[in-house]
Motif scaffolding. Structure first.
Motif, PDB file in Angstrom:
ATOM      1  N   UNK A   1       1.175 -24.785  14.077  1.00  0.00           N
ATOM      2  CA  UNK A   1       2.288 -23.969  14.538  1.00  0.00           C
ATOM      3  C   UNK A   1       1.734 -22.722  15.212  1.00  0.00           C
ATOM      4  N   UNK A   2       2.262 -22.426  16.408  1.00  0.00           N
ATOM      5  CA  UNK A   2       1.778 -21.304  17.199  1.00  0.00           C
ATOM      6  C   UNK A   2       2.982 -20.557  17.743  1.00  0.00           C
ATOM      7  N   UNK A   3       2.939 -19.224  17.674  1.00  0.00           N
ATOM      8  CA  UNK A   3       3.989 -18.416  18.264  1.00  0.00           C
ATOM      9  C   UNK A   3       3.906 -18.513  19.784  1.00  0.00           C
ATOM     10  N   UNK A   4       5.028 -18.407  20.465  1.00  0.00           N
ATOM     11  CA  UNK A   4       5.076 -18.605  21.907  1.00  0.00           C
ATOM     12  C   UNK A   4       4.222 -17.584  22.662  1.00  0.00           C
ATOM     13  N   UNK A   5       4.127 -16.367  22.145  1.00  0.00           N
ATOM     14  CA  UNK A   5       3.298 -15.367  22.825  1.00  0.00           C
ATOM     15  C   UNK A   5       1.817 -15.734  22.744  1.00  0.00           C
ATOM     16  N   UNK A   6       1.390 -16.312  21.632  1.00  0.00           N
ATOM     17  CA  UNK A   6       0.007 -16.775  21.487  1.00  0.00           C
ATOM     18  C   UNK A   6      -0.210 -18.031  22.328  1.00  0.00           C
ATOM     19  N   UNK A   7       0.789 -18.900  22.365  1.00  0.00           N
ATOM     20  CA  UNK A   7       0.678 -20.149  23.117  1.00  0.00           C
ATOM     21  C   UNK A   7       0.478 -19.884  24.598  1.00  0.00           C
ATOM     22  N   UNK A   8       1.101 -18.837  25.121  1.00  0.00           N
ATOM     23  CA  UNK A   8       0.942 -18.519  26.541  1.00  0.00           C
ATOM     24  C   UNK A   8      -0.498 -18.157  26.883  1.00  0.00           C
ATOM     25  N   UNK A   9      -1.198 -17.553  25.957  1.00  0.00           N
ATOM     26  CA  UNK A   9      -2.585 -17.163  26.229  1.00  0.00           C
ATOM     27  C   UNK A   9      -3.571 -18.277  25.919  1.00  0.00           C
ATOM     28  N   UNK A  10      -3.169 -19.250  25.107  1.00  0.00           N
ATOM     29  CA  UNK A  10      -4.081 -20.329  24.698  1.00  0.00           C
ATOM     30  C   UNK A  10      -3.591 -21.700  25.132  1.00  0.00           C
ATOM     31  N   UNK A  11      -2.870 -21.782  26.224  1.00  0.00           N
ATOM     32  CA  UNK A  11      -2.251 -23.052  26.624  1.00  0.00           C
ATOM     33  C   UNK A  11      -3.280 -24.144  26.870  1.00  0.00           C
ATOM     34  N   UNK A  12      -4.424 -23.805  27.464  1.00  0.00           N
ATOM     35  CA  UNK A  12      -5.450 -24.820  27.744  1.00  0.00           C
ATOM     36  C   UNK A  12      -5.968 -25.437  26.451  1.00  0.00           C
ATOM     37  N   UNK A  13      -6.256 -24.612  25.463  1.00  0.00           N
ATOM     38  CA  UNK A  13      -6.750 -25.120  24.180  1.00  0.00           C
ATOM     39  C   UNK A  13      -5.683 -25.956  23.476  1.00  0.00           C
ATOM     40  N   UNK A  14      -4.429 -25.522  23.560  1.00  0.00           N
ATOM     41  CA  UNK A  14      -3.345 -26.275  22.928  1.00  0.00           C
ATOM     42  C   UNK A  14      -3.146 -27.634  23.592  1.00  0.00           C
ATOM     43  N   UNK A  15      -3.254 -27.667  24.914  1.00  0.00           N
ATOM     44  CA  UNK A  15      -3.142 -28.945  25.622  1.00  0.00           C
ATOM     45  C   UNK A  15      -4.268 -29.893  25.230  1.00  0.00           C
ATOM     46  N   UNK A  16      -5.470 -29.374  25.093  1.00  0.00           N
ATOM     47  CA  UNK A  16      -6.603 -30.210  24.677  1.00  0.00           C
ATOM     48  C   UNK A  16      -6.388 -30.752  23.260  1.00  0.00           C
ATOM     49  N   UNK A  17      -5.852 -29.921  22.387  1.00  0.00           N
ATOM     50  CA  UNK A  17      -5.559 -30.375  21.021  1.00  0.00           C
ATOM     51  C   UNK A  17      -4.514 -31.490  21.027  1.00  0.00           C
ATOM     52  N   UNK A  18      -3.487 -31.326  21.851  1.00  0.00           N
ATOM     53  CA  UNK A  18      -2.445 -32.353  21.943  1.00  0.00           C
ATOM     54  C   UNK A  18      -3.013 -33.647  22.505  1.00  0.00           C
ATOM     55  N   UNK A  19      -3.913 -33.549  23.461  1.00  0.00           N
ATOM     56  CA  UNK A  19      -4.531 -34.755  24.025  1.00  0.00           C
ATOM     57  C   UNK A  19      -5.416 -35.476  23.002  1.00  0.00           C
TER      58      UNK A  19
ATOM     59  N   UNK B   1       3.478 -27.313  17.326  1.00  0.00           N
ATOM     60  CA  UNK B   1       4.832 -26.775  17.286  1.00  0.00           C
ATOM     61  C   UNK B   1       4.766 -25.335  17.782  1.00  0.00           C
ATOM     62  N   UNK B   2       5.540 -25.020  18.806  1.00  0.00           N
ATOM     63  CA  UNK B   2       5.593 -23.667  19.344  1.00  0.00           C
ATOM     64  C   UNK B   2       6.862 -23.013  18.803  1.00  0.00           C
ATOM     65  N   UNK B   3       6.688 -21.818  18.248  1.00  0.00           N
ATOM     66  CA  UNK B   3       7.791 -21.135  17.585  1.00  0.00           C
ATOM     67  C   UNK B   3       8.119 -19.810  18.277  1.00  0.00           C
ATOM     68  N   UNK B   4       9.337 -19.362  18.036  1.00  0.00           N
ATOM     69  CA  UNK B   4       9.771 -18.022  18.446  1.00  0.00           C
ATOM     70  C   UNK B   4      10.509 -17.431  17.249  1.00  0.00           C
ATOM     71  N   UNK B   5      10.051 -16.298  16.787  1.00  0.00           N
ATOM     72  CA  UNK B   5      10.626 -15.660  15.588  1.00  0.00           C
ATOM     73  C   UNK B   5      10.630 -16.613  14.396  1.00  0.00           C
ATOM     74  N   UNK B   6       9.542 -17.340  14.233  1.00  0.00           N
ATOM     75  CA  UNK B   6       9.342 -18.302  13.134  1.00  0.00           C
ATOM     76  C   UNK B   6      10.325 -19.469  13.148  1.00  0.00           C
ATOM     77  N   UNK B   7      10.953 -19.742  14.291  1.00  0.00           N
ATOM     78  CA  UNK B   7      11.829 -20.908  14.447  1.00  0.00           C
ATOM     79  C   UNK B   7      11.194 -21.839  15.480  1.00  0.00           C
ATOM     80  N   UNK B   8      11.044 -23.121  15.164  1.00  0.00           N
ATOM     81  CA  UNK B   8      10.457 -24.055  16.129  1.00  0.00           C
ATOM     82  C   UNK B   8      11.349 -24.214  17.360  1.00  0.00           C
TER      83      UNK B   8
END
Length: 75
Positions: A3-21, A27-34
């Protein structure tokens, strides 16, 4: 599942995409809600194979006979 907050996901999108692959579910969350789920799409659905259930399905000899429990309704 990660689970990653959307603000963190914006800075780490490449790493997150590699993990998904690699098959991980992100799961990307905003205010602790998916709000989003990042997963790998399967490349090709499995084709159905004819006859794969052969011998696994059978019908009883008395299949179309009246049921004893309903005999009073059919007379």
């Amino acid at each position: 599942m990660q689970q990653v907050d959307i603000s963190v996901a914006q800075t780490q999108i490449t790493e997150l995409l590699q993990s998904a692959l690699r098959g991980e579910e992100i799961i990307i969350t905003r205010d602790n809600h998916p709000i989003l789920k990042l997963i790998q799409v399967s490349s090709q659905p499995k084709r159905r194979q004819r006859g794969s259930a052969k011998g696994q399905i059978w019908m009883a000899a008395d299949f179309d006979e009246p049921l004893e429990d309903f005999k009073e309704y059919t007379e």
